[in-house]
Design a protein around this motif. Structure first.
Motif, PDB file in Angstrom:
ATOM      1  N   GLU A 163       1.329  -1.196   0.105  1.00 38.82           N
ATOM      2  CA  GLU A 163       0.100  -0.143  -0.336  1.00 38.82           C
ATOM      3  C   GLU A 163       0.821   1.462   0.019  1.00 38.82           C
ATOM      4  O   GLU A 163       0.368   2.625  -0.482  1.00 38.82           O
ATOM      5  CB  GLU A 163      -0.742   0.123   0.992  1.00 38.82           C
ATOM      6  N   ALA A 164       1.821   1.348   0.729  1.00 36.84           N
ATOM      7  CA  ALA A 164       2.826   2.460   1.174  1.00 36.84           C
ATOM      8  C   ALA A 164       3.707   2.999  -0.180  1.00 36.84           C
ATOM      9  O   ALA A 164       3.314   3.848  -0.979  1.00 36.84           O
ATOM     10  CB  ALA A 164       3.863   1.944   1.721  1.00 36.84           C
ATOM     11  N   LYS A 214       1.419   3.993  -2.738  1.00 35.47           N
ATOM     12  CA  LYS A 214       0.855   5.529  -2.601  1.00 35.47           C
ATOM     13  C   LYS A 214       1.664   6.469  -3.020  1.00 35.47           C
ATOM     14  O   LYS A 214       2.228   6.800  -4.186  1.00 35.47           O
ATOM     15  CB  LYS A 214       0.371   6.236  -1.252  1.00 35.47           C
ATOM     16  N   ALA A 215       3.082   5.774  -2.735  1.00 38.49           N
ATOM     17  CA  ALA A 215       4.955   6.481  -3.002  1.00 38.49           C
ATOM     18  C   ALA A 215       4.925   6.623  -4.859  1.00 38.49           C
ATOM     19  O   ALA A 215       4.764   7.748  -5.438  1.00 38.49           O
ATOM     20  CB  ALA A 215       5.452   6.166  -2.599  1.00 38.49           C
ATOM     21  N   GLY A 221       1.680   6.312  -6.620  1.00 36.91           N
ATOM     22  CA  GLY A 221       0.960   7.873  -7.021  1.00 36.91           C
ATOM     23  C   GLY A 221      -0.030   6.725  -7.558  1.00 36.91           C
ATOM     24  O   GLY A 221      -1.302   7.283  -8.388  1.00 36.91           O
ATOM     25  N   THR A 260      -3.622   4.241  -7.663  1.00 37.95           N
ATOM     26  CA  THR A 260      -4.753   3.843  -7.543  1.00 37.95           C
ATOM     27  C   THR A 260      -5.403   2.585  -7.596  1.00 37.95           C
ATOM     28  O   THR A 260      -5.151   2.742  -9.337  1.00 37.95           O
ATOM     29  CB  THR A 260      -5.922   5.161  -7.345  1.00 37.95           C
TER      30      THR A 260
END
Lengths: 294, 392, 337
Positions: free
Chosen positions: B196-197, B200-201, B203, B205
């Motif tokens: 997940e991290a 996110k890093a 960008g 989705t």
């Protein structure tokens, strides 16, 4: 709409399996007033035996199926003789249930010991070609249709057996009123033995049918038992048609809950059903409200 | 009167007992326990039975194969290696109990093992407290070895490395819509959090984030949702069984994205059988920690040695995890020298750099004190013309 | 003679030995001794519910877990010190356990067993899925416990605390079962309708039985949290439930001192089974079956036969005199002749 139909299709085919196992539970309960906690393990052992015959020894599917069902029958006889009958004669309900729980663990451990070395999940080759076929616009796996068909056949055969054969009527009589049955000369202990055996055979049949759809592992017994029990309770523990209806309902509820609410609910839907049904309608949809006499 | 006498005697016993317990530490040289003039006792814990027993029992079998080979050649500095196994049932209390037993009762020199992430993680405080050297060979949770602890090393690729590799692989194959299907147990969470991290890093989705139970016999709802979302790559944070069910059910409804697996699914042949649909794995790739497949000629010697020791076993990737980690352990023991102590061994482990072992895909580098995660080299396995090959 | 081999002497000897254990055994054996104390508590609580009140509940492992989680989460989320968190855990288990008394009023026998089992599975699901609160399937490590100003570290502190609580709870259980409460429980077990006609309020006593066993399990859970230094859902599964049941059946249903024996022996047997690398499932499943078949009143019956001084006020009726199951006393709803 397509989404819904897929969920329904899967729900019906898994529901058929729950119905089969629930049938075994209800039959045993009706006769003996005991829920066989080890029923799931009988299912599991039936599946493993089917695996042994079909995969390890290489015999054809139909033969393995029949042998597994036969073996299930024998296993039921054995369990009745060794565990159940001595328990029934001497112990209270609490003790019998505890012993059946213990037995389920023993059977599970034995299966792990005998077959566990082969790997965690055993795969079972499908009966028919695994490519999906179109059924009114929905793709279903042919094995699912086979399962559904076979399950319905077994249930029908069972209904016929119960209603029209002597043995079936003996079972019904014993279930309705054991003391009266004894008075009339029925060998109730024999009937219990065969009830167990038949229940176990039905479970074994369900297992061998299901094995190609899923993978065999020792803990499958309990997982299925809980769902089948939910089905039996929903339908009413004293009602055989109730078990069948309950099975299909549970299968469908599971799929719809997972599909429309949250995918994590697939595991827990059965428990919630059990708790709700037992709290609000303990006799289920079709069960009879028996009178408590003192 | 009776009660007061009982209470009095119990109280006295209590005081005495307490005084004894709180007294001076018994003379116990923890640094050299488990070492005798001709033996080094090494402990191992993991599940012996149950759904994940391959990570425990089979890995231990691999370790013993290495010990057997080393002992044949005279042992390490003249001492034979002996493996002491404990079953942790893949449960936290089992692992904690196993560590206590190995460290204080069986008094082994070091431990190699740790199969289930959840239980191994739970045993970390106990490992630290006892100071016993630990080489983890199957558990993947990062938190076991990160932050760096003096006495814990791991030779297994960790979850965060794998999760990042999964995302990178999907992107490298041109995926635009990525979905994840994951279990909810500790093992899966240890992979999901870094995944997940990382997403996110970068960008990214996800188009779908779905759960699937480890015991699931059916994944139709998940398959339907995946198809509806139009995902072209699906990252699998699943054990082989639910992954097989998912792939099978997806194929049934005509969904066939790129399936990105990880080291839990690294036995292609078995997985293929589990899915049960021919051609199902055409778009499936998974990470391997091991360099070879069990049937490769490079592994022949090990296959034979394993068969000799454990006639019921067929060489599998799980054995190979054991083999690789044991070879690293032995290297550490060798470098520590004849005058073996815990501290020396731990220091020696930290000096291992670019060390090649038979089983692992890449060289082993324990970058102590910066990192005790010695294996950072995932390899990718795919099917090519029906054969399992490592993708270059 | 009674004083030497009787019940009291046994309890003194056992607890005396357990008190001395940390000073003479290695750390692993002390750990096992601490587990013995926990299983004594668990077994006492469960026996109150199953053996005395006759309510077949399969939720004890869940209560154990709720106690452990309650304690650990109070410490982890709110920073409670252990002496405040532990009662929270125990009371939470007690409260939730009492709720189970409500279905118990309407159900009995297998229905109750499965309703409580469903509850237990549901609890497990919550522990695994309510990640925000329970940290999910991976479990969590609660903060270290500080026993200051007492001069003990966490291990020692938990050990002696377990010892004190085990002894205390034993005395409470014994006193309770020798009081009218115990008699009410047994009356309910032996015939609910008859008990009601004697004026025993079913709701009150069933709730009390569930509450007490929930409390005991919750206390054990709080101690377990401190003992392991870790709380995770896998510790509280079906296997745990089998062990609890095994302890009760082994020692003797309906016997308080039997629970102590059962809890102690069970832990020892688990260790022996592990040492022999034998399957725990087969061993303890088999133990349940064998004991239920041959001696459901547990070892206590043998002990009573051979040694004086082991009588308890409420003897469990030996199985030979029990009526057959068809006319079972605790049936959900069944026709009879």
């Amino acid at each position: 709409m397509e989404y819904f139909s897929y969920l329904m299709a899967t729900g019906i085919s898994t529901g058929a399996l729950y119905a089969l196992v629930a049938l075994g539970i209800v039959v045993i309960y009706k006769s003996t007033q005991v829920v066989n906690f080890a029923h799931g393990e009988m299912f599991m052992l039936g599946g493993y035996l089917g695996y042994t015959f079909h995969v390890m020894l290489g015999w054809p599917y139909l033969l393995s199926f029949l042998l597994a069902v036969g073996a299930g029958f024998v296993l039921g006889l054995a369990v009745d003789r060794v565990a159940f009958r001595p328990l029934m004669q001497r112990q209270t309900m609490v003790s019998v249930l505890l012993a059946m729980i213990g037995l389920s663990f023993v059977l599970k451990g034995v299966a792990r010991w005998l077959w566990g070395g082969k790997g965690d999940y055993l795969s079972f080759p499908p009966l028919v070609s695994p490519t999906p076929i179109s059924f009114g616009g929905i793709m279903v796996m042919s094995q699912q249709l086979v399962v559904l068909g076979a399950a319905c056949l077994v249930m029908a055969a069972f209904a016929v057996f119960f209603k029209f054969t002597r043995a079936g009527r003996f079972m019904q009589a014993t279930a309705d009123n054991p003391k009266a049955a004894k008075l009339v000369g029925l060998r109730t202990d024999r009937v219990y033995m065969y009830t167990f055996a038949v229940g176990s055979a039905v479970a074994a049949a369900a297992a061998v049918l299901m094995a190609p759809l899923t993978l065999l592992y020792p803990d499958i017994g309990f997982a299925l038992f809980i769902k089948a029990f939910a089905a039996a309770v929903l339908g009413g523990l004293t009602s055989i048609p109730g078990a069948v209806v309950g099975g299909f309902l549970i299968g469908i509820i599971e799929q719809l809950a997972a599909g429309y609410i949250h995918s994590s609910l697939q595991e827990v839907a059965a428990f919630v059903v059990i708790m709700l049904v037992l709290t609000f309608i303990p006799t289920g949809l079709f069960g009879q409200r028996r009178l408590r006499k003192v | 009167m009776k009660s007061t006498r009982i209470i009095a005697s119990l109280a006295t016993a209590g005081v005495i007992g307490f005084a004894l317990a709180a007294g001076p530490v018994r003379a116990q040289d923890a640094q050299t326990q488990g070492i005798s003039s001709n033996e080094i006792r090494i402990g191992a814990y993991g599940p012996f039975a149950g759904p994940v027993y391959m990570y425990g029992k089979l890995a231990m079998n691999g370790v013993e194969a290495v010990f057997d080979k080393v002992n044949e050649a005279g042992g390490v500095h003249g001492r034979k290696l002996v493996l002491v196994r404990e079953d942790d049932n893949c449960k936290p209390e089992g692992a904690i109990g196993a560590v206590k037993k190995l460290a204080y009762d069986a008094k082994v020199f070091a431990i190699i093992g740790g199969a289930c992430s959840n239980s191994t993680l739970a045993s970390v405080p106990e490992l630290e407290k006892s100071g016993i050297p630990m080489v983890v060979n199957s558990a993947v949770a990062d938190a076991i070895s990160d932050p760096v602890r003096k006495n814990i090393y791991t030779t297994m690729i960790t979850s965060s490395v794998e999760s990042r590799a999964q995302v990178d692989y999907a992107l490298a194959k041109g995926a635009k819509k990525i979905a994840v299907v994951r279990m909810t147990d500790a093992w899966a969470m240890a992979r999901w959090n870094p995944l997940e991290a990382y997403l996110k890093a970068k960008g990214i989705t996800l188009v779908e984030d779905l759960e699937l139970g480890v015991d699931a016999n059916d994944a139709t709802p998940q398959a339907l949702k995946l198809k509806a979302s139009g995902a072209d790559a699906v990252i699998l944070v699943l054990y082989p069984k639910p992954a097989a069910v998912l792939i099978r059910d997806s194929l049934k409804i005509g969904g066939n994205p790129l399936w990105v697996g990880q080291t839990a699914i690294n036995d292609f042949t078995a997985f293929n059988k589990q899915v049960g649909v021919p051609g199902a794995l055409a778009r499936f790739a998974t990470i391997t920690s091991t360099a070879y497949q069990p049937t490769d000629p490079e592994m022949k010697d090990w296959a034979e040695r394993l068969k000799k020791l454990f006639p019921n076993d067929e060489l599998s990737t799980f054995n190979m995890n054991g083999i690789g980690s044991a070879q690293v352990l032995v290297e550490g023991l060798e470098r520590a020298g004849k005058d073996l102590t815990r501290d020396k061994f731990l220091a020696a482990m930290g000096t291992i750099k670019n060390f090649n072992v038979d089983a692992y895909a890449g060289p082993i580098t324990c970058d102590s004190p910066k990192s005790h995660q010695c294996n950072q080299a995932p390899g990718w396995l795919v099917l090519e013309d029906g054969k399992v090959v490592r993708e270059k | 003679m009674r004083h030497l081999v009787g019940k009291r002497a046994f309890i003194v000897a056992l607890f005396g030995a357990l008190l001395l254990a940390p000073s003479v055994t290695n750390q692993y054996q002390t750990f096992v001794a601490n587990l013995i104390l926990l299983y004594i508590i668990l077994s006492l609580g469960l026996n109150l519910l199953i053996g005395f009140a006759g309510q077949l509940a399969l939720s004890n492992a869940a209560m154990y877990g709720i106690g452990a989680y309650g304690t650990g989460l109070m410490m982890a989320h709110f920073g409670f010190p252990y002496w405040a968190a532990a009662p929270c855990g125990a009371l939470l288990a007690m409260g939730l356990g009492t709720l189970l008394a409500l279905p118990a009023l309407r159900l009995s026998g297998i229905y109750l067993a499965l309703a409580t089992l469903a509850f237990a599975q549901f609890t497990y699901w919550v522990m695994t899925h309510w990640t925000d609160v329970t940290f999910g399937a991976g479990g969590f490590v609660p903060p270290r416990i500080d026993f200051s100003p007492l001069p003990v570290n966490q291990e020692q502190g938990i050990y002696y605390l377990s010892w004190i609580l085990a002894l205390l709870l034993y005395v409470v259980a014994r006193r309770a079962m020798e009081s009218p409460v115990g008699r009410a429980f047994v009356a309910i077990r032996d015939g609910e309708v008859a008990a009601q006609s004697l004026g025993i309020d079913l709701l009150r006593y069933k709730s009390l039985a569930f509450a007490m066993s929930g409390f005991y399990a919750g206390v054990a859970g709080a101690l377990y949290c401190g003992l392991l230094g870790f709380v995770g859902p896998e510790s509280f599964d079906l296997l745990q439930m089998i062990l609890h049941k095994g302890a009760v059946v082994l020692g003797g249903m309906g016997s308080v001192v039997g629970s102590v024996i059962g809890g102690t022996l069970l832990t020892v047997l688990v260790e022996i089974t592990k040492e022999a690398k034998f399957s725990i499932e087969i061993a303890f499943g088999g133990l349940l079956v064998v004991f239920v078949l041959f001696q459901p009143s547990g070892l206590i019956v043998f002990i009573r036969k051979w040694l004086p001084g082991w009588d308890e006020r409420l003897h469990y009726v030996p199985p030979g005199t029990a009526p057959p199951v068809q006319a079972a006393r605790t049936a959900a709803a069944e026709g009879d002749d």
